[in-house]
Design a protein around this motif. Sequence first.
Motif, PDB file in Angstrom:
ATOM      1  N   LYS A 153       0.843  -1.209   0.000  1.00 58.21           N
ATOM      2  CA  LYS A 153       0.000   0.000   0.000  1.00 58.21           C
ATOM      3  C   LYS A 153       0.875   1.254   0.000  1.00 58.21           C
ATOM      4  N   LEU A 154       1.970   1.229   0.778  1.00 60.33           N
ATOM      5  CA  LEU A 154       2.858   2.393   0.824  1.00 60.33           C
ATOM      6  C   LEU A 154       3.545   2.606  -0.536  1.00 60.33           C
ATOM      7  N   ASP A 155       3.942   1.490  -1.173  1.00 57.82           N
ATOM      8  CA  ASP A 155       4.551   1.607  -2.506  1.00 57.82           C
ATOM      9  C   ASP A 155       3.574   2.182  -3.517  1.00 57.82           C
ATOM     10  N   GLN A 156       2.317   1.756  -3.413  1.00 53.36           N
ATOM     11  CA  GLN A 156       1.288   2.285  -4.328  1.00 53.36           C
ATOM     12  C   GLN A 156       1.087   3.787  -4.124  1.00 53.36           C
ATOM     13  N   ARG A 157       1.076   4.203  -2.839  1.00 57.18           N
ATOM     14  CA  ARG A 157       0.920   5.634  -2.575  1.00 57.18           C
ATOM     15  C   ARG A 157       2.126   6.421  -3.103  1.00 57.18           C
ATOM     16  N   LEU A 158       3.312   5.850  -2.966  1.00 58.39           N
ATOM     17  CA  LEU A 158       4.499   6.513  -3.477  1.00 58.39           C
ATOM     18  C   LEU A 158       4.446   6.641  -5.005  1.00 58.39           C
ATOM     19  N   GLU A 159       4.022   5.573  -5.678  1.00 58.94           N
ATOM     20  CA  GLU A 159       3.868   5.628  -7.132  1.00 58.94           C
ATOM     21  C   GLU A 159       2.832   6.662  -7.533  1.00 58.94           C
ATOM     22  N   PHE A 160       1.744   6.738  -6.729  1.00 61.77           N
ATOM     23  CA  PHE A 160       0.707   7.734  -6.999  1.00 61.77           C
ATOM     24  C   PHE A 160       1.278   9.156  -6.889  1.00 61.77           C
ATOM     25  N   LEU A 161       2.104   9.383  -5.845  1.00 67.75           N
ATOM     26  CA  LEU A 161       2.717  10.702  -5.682  1.00 67.75           C
ATOM     27  C   LEU A 161       3.692  11.016  -6.835  1.00 67.75           C
ATOM     28  N   ASN A 162       4.440   9.996  -7.251  1.00 71.01           N
ATOM     29  CA  ASN A 162       5.357  10.201  -8.387  1.00 71.01           C
ATOM     30  C   ASN A 162       4.600  10.548  -9.656  1.00 71.01           C
ATOM     31  N   ALA A 163       3.487   9.812  -9.904  1.00 69.86           N
ATOM     32  CA  ALA A 163       2.676  10.095 -11.094  1.00 69.86           C
ATOM     33  C   ALA A 163       2.092  11.497 -11.026  1.00 69.86           C
ATOM     34  N   LYS A 164       1.649  11.874  -9.822  1.00 69.82           N
ATOM     35  CA  LYS A 164       1.074  13.214  -9.656  1.00 69.82           C
ATOM     36  C   LYS A 164       2.137  14.290  -9.868  1.00 69.82           C
ATOM     37  N   ALA A 165       3.353  14.017  -9.352  1.00 76.15           N
ATOM     38  CA  ALA A 165       4.448  14.975  -9.547  1.00 76.15           C
ATOM     39  C   ALA A 165       4.785  15.112 -11.030  1.00 76.15           C
TER      40      ALA A 165
END
Length: 473
Positions: A153-165
Amino acid sequence: MNTGKVSSLQTRSLMQLVVLAFVLVVAPLGILIYQATDSMVTLSRQGREHAKEALDFFSRSQHLRELSGDLVRSARQYEVLQKTEIEERFRSQLSEYKALLQLHSFLIDSGNIGAIFTLIAQLEELPLDKAASDKVSELVPLTQTLYDDTRKKLDQRLEFLNAKAEEQQNLLWLQAGLLIALSSILILFFSIRITQPVKQLMLRIKALGHGQLDMSEPFTGPKEFLALNQQLEWLETHLQLLEQEKQAFLRHMSHELKTPLTTLREGTDLLAEELAGPLTDNQKEIITLMQENSLSLQSLIEQLLDYNRLQHGGEHELQMQPILPVIRESLASHQLLLKQKQIEVKLPKQDTPWGIDKGLLQRALSNLISNASVYGSENGLLKITLAIQDESLKIEIGNTGPEIPESDLEQLFDPFYQGVNKRQGSVKGSGIGLSIAREAIRAMGGNLELSSNQDGFVSFIISIPNQGQATDE
């Protein structure tokens, strides 16, 4: 209302226009900087929140994993030792595990949380015996799975933040492109707004120099340029008044000069004819000198008047007529000097009818022949040729004599310019002969140029195009 706004913009001062241009050009860049800063702040805040949540999740899941191991050890210890304090410790660890799991379940979704709660409920109801110890052992793999799900779940949130960035970065690039394009358009617009009046003023100054300023054409621009344009219009009016005064002066002077000059010429002619009595040889020489200089003075006066008329001439009607008779008439008034210097004259053998204004062509030829007879070398040659080339009549007038210095070539056709080679005689030239000749040819739509200036031979060529307006007589 719109007219008022446009007028207000056009009459804005140059300083106001520059300041407005600066503000409008910098504004998009300021918006871009603000957008980039805001995006960086937002991403930074989200990154900090994600880091804090990740640390909490990781610590809690790690604690749950440790508690699952402690529960297994406590259950086995009680199975061996059967001590009450060990059972109490087991129940305390189970309660702590349950509380952490409840908090963890609110923040993260995992498929085995329900199974863990079911297992905890069973352990709470069962006595701490061999069966409970076996049940507790099932808690360890379930907790490990929860730990792994938490990391995912933490990795998914990190990927989400990267995509958003990355999305925010692309958006900033798009905004940067649009805003830079807008700034470029504004720069171009205000550059034109500032430079266009300058170009108009330059054209007006150039037109003023040629006496062709059109004051009826509207002029727009900053207040400073409008004031400068008003000064140009005042200067144009002033120059027109001066021109009118010059015209009046020349008309009056021509009359005032010609009247006594005519009387002087008649008097010298009477004396030369010895009507007032016989003359000695010395007196005849003086009378001849007076006659020649009075003719030269009359020629100078007529040249000045011709130049003035050509500068303000109107349309000229071209008529088809032979050229050779015009050349002969132009030569007639220079025969005396040509004979004195023994200059051989070669004329065209064949005539070429062409559409011309006889008076203008004769005026141009007379000035060119005069130059050739004055500057030509003694016992030299004056050669005039006729030809049709590229649908234009070419008349070349050349003579042997000193070449025109290189320093004189640029100003050769400038009015009142006298070069290094000076005329000889008591009456000097006016320096407008070539100017009159060129203006006369241009009045017929043609041109006069220096054709040859080397090897002791100087020639000028007249070009008169076929304008399709000549009529046979």
